[in-house]
Motif scaffolding. Sequence first.
Motif, short mmCIF file in Angstrom:
data_model
loop_
_atom_site.label_atom_id
_atom_site.label_comp_id
_atom_site.label_asym_id
_atom_site.label_seq_id
_atom_site.Cartn_x
_atom_site.Cartn_y
_atom_site.Cartn_z
N ALA A 53 0.83 -1.21 0.00
CA ALA A 53 0.00 0.00 0.00
C ALA A 53 0.86 1.26 0.00
N GLN A 54 1.91 1.26 0.78
CA GLN A 54 2.79 2.43 0.82
C GLN A 54 3.46 2.67 -0.53
N ARG A 55 3.86 1.59 -1.17
CA ARG A 55 4.49 1.72 -2.48
C ARG A 55 3.50 2.24 -3.52
N GLU A 56 2.25 1.80 -3.45
CA GLU A 56 1.27 2.14 -4.48
C GLU A 56 0.61 3.50 -4.25
N PHE A 57 0.42 3.89 -2.98
CA PHE A 57 -0.42 5.05 -2.69
C PHE A 57 0.30 6.27 -2.15
N ALA A 58 1.52 6.11 -1.67
CA ALA A 58 2.22 7.26 -1.10
C ALA A 58 2.40 8.34 -2.17
N GLN A 59 2.13 9.59 -1.80
CA GLN A 59 2.24 10.69 -2.75
C GLN A 59 3.71 11.09 -2.91
N PRO A 60 4.22 11.21 -4.14
CA PRO A 60 5.61 11.65 -4.33
C PRO A 60 5.79 13.09 -3.85
N TRP A 61 7.01 13.42 -3.42
CA TRP A 61 7.27 14.73 -2.83
C TRP A 61 7.02 15.87 -3.80
N TRP A 62 7.15 15.58 -5.13
CA TRP A 62 7.04 16.66 -6.10
C TRP A 62 5.60 16.98 -6.48
N ARG A 63 4.63 16.23 -5.96
CA ARG A 63 3.23 16.52 -6.28
C ARG A 63 2.66 17.52 -5.29
N PHE A 64 2.95 18.78 -5.49
CA PHE A 64 2.49 19.83 -4.59
C PHE A 64 0.97 19.93 -4.66
N GLY A 65 0.33 20.11 -3.51
CA GLY A 65 -1.11 20.29 -3.46
C GLY A 65 -1.91 19.00 -3.44
N ALA A 66 -1.24 17.85 -3.61
CA ALA A 66 -1.98 16.58 -3.58
C ALA A 66 -2.44 16.28 -2.16
N ALA A 67 -3.63 15.71 -2.05
CA ALA A 67 -4.16 15.36 -0.72
C ALA A 67 -3.27 14.31 -0.08
N PRO A 68 -2.92 14.47 1.19
CA PRO A 68 -2.01 13.52 1.83
C PRO A 68 -2.65 12.16 2.06
N VAL A 69 -1.81 11.13 2.10
CA VAL A 69 -2.24 9.77 2.41
C VAL A 69 -1.55 9.36 3.71
N HIS A 70 -2.34 8.94 4.70
CA HIS A 70 -1.81 8.55 6.00
C HIS A 70 -1.84 7.03 6.13
N PHE A 71 -0.84 6.47 6.80
CA PHE A 71 -0.75 5.03 6.96
C PHE A 71 -0.76 4.64 8.44
N GLU A 72 -1.47 5.42 9.24
CA GLU A 72 -1.61 5.10 10.65
C GLU A 72 -3.10 5.00 10.98
N ALA A 73 -3.40 4.73 12.24
CA ALA A 73 -4.79 4.55 12.66
C ALA A 73 -5.60 5.81 12.41
N VAL A 74 -6.87 5.61 12.04
CA VAL A 74 -7.76 6.75 11.79
C VAL A 74 -8.13 7.38 13.14
N PRO A 75 -8.05 8.70 13.25
CA PRO A 75 -8.52 9.34 14.49
C PRO A 75 -10.01 9.04 14.70
N GLU A 76 -10.42 8.98 15.95
CA GLU A 76 -11.83 8.73 16.24
C GLU A 76 -12.68 9.82 15.59
N SER A 77 -13.73 9.38 14.88
CA SER A 77 -14.63 10.28 14.16
C SER A 77 -13.86 11.15 13.16
N GLY A 78 -12.82 10.58 12.55
CA GLY A 78 -11.92 11.38 11.75
C GLY A 78 -12.20 11.42 10.26
N VAL A 79 -13.11 10.58 9.75
CA VAL A 79 -13.37 10.55 8.31
C VAL A 79 -14.87 10.58 8.05
#
Length: 259
Positions: A53-79
């Motif tokens: 998942a990290q290899r496929e979905f992580a946003q490259p550093w040069w894509r400015f303005g792209a929505a971030p992708v997080h690979f940790e637990a979702v905050p409670e009521s966070g999405v």
Amino acid sequence: MAERLQWIRIEPQAWADWEPARGGIEAHRRVAQRYPRAQCWVLEPSAPRLAVAQREFAQPWWRFGAAPVHFEAVPESGVQMLWSNMALHMAADPQEMIGEWQRALAVDGFLMFSCLGPDTLRELRALYARLGWAPPAHEFTDMHDWGDMLVHSGFAEPVMDMERITLTWESAGRMLAELRELGANLNRGRFPALRGRGWRRELDTRLDALRDAEGRLALTFEIVYGHAIKPLPRVRVADESAVSVREMQALLRAGRKAG
């Protein structure tokens, strides 16, 4: 499931994908394209699949303005949307998993999930039963029972439906390889040891009974789809009632809107 998003009016600011490495890389990308400005959380309990998942979905550093992708637990009521493709039928405790989904969603957020239903592999189950072999797969849950579990976990307005599809293969080897990729046999009555080469040769021969009119091995898969909303929390009336901070914030916001 992605096609059904066109009927959802809610535009999530953040969404979570539950076990996308097995649930579908392309499916994840289709959802991400639909909500390009939304932050995304990717949940993968398996270290090897997390690496995928990290290899496929992580946003490259040069894509400015792209929505971030997080690979940790979702905050409670966070999405505002939780997406889970083909994970629930593999859960050791599906009610607990549904509860985790409910806690991750914000009030008025929505759940989209799919899983395998009880008619899945019915031809292979019947063949194993005729031969007196242990079941080839665990039992899958009916969609009406999933709806009851959603309500029990605090979801509202669950909508359940299903479809049956038939997959075909030209050889037993290719069929069995793909079935192994789809999951594992969690049936407690499964054969407890390793099978031998003789059994595998007999299986290949017996599988000829599953060939369709075109000579291809055919198996049925029942796909269950579920959708539900997380409503405002219900506070039980008692001498003392416990409400989380986030639930209290949601109740206060709803009160201000009503006022």
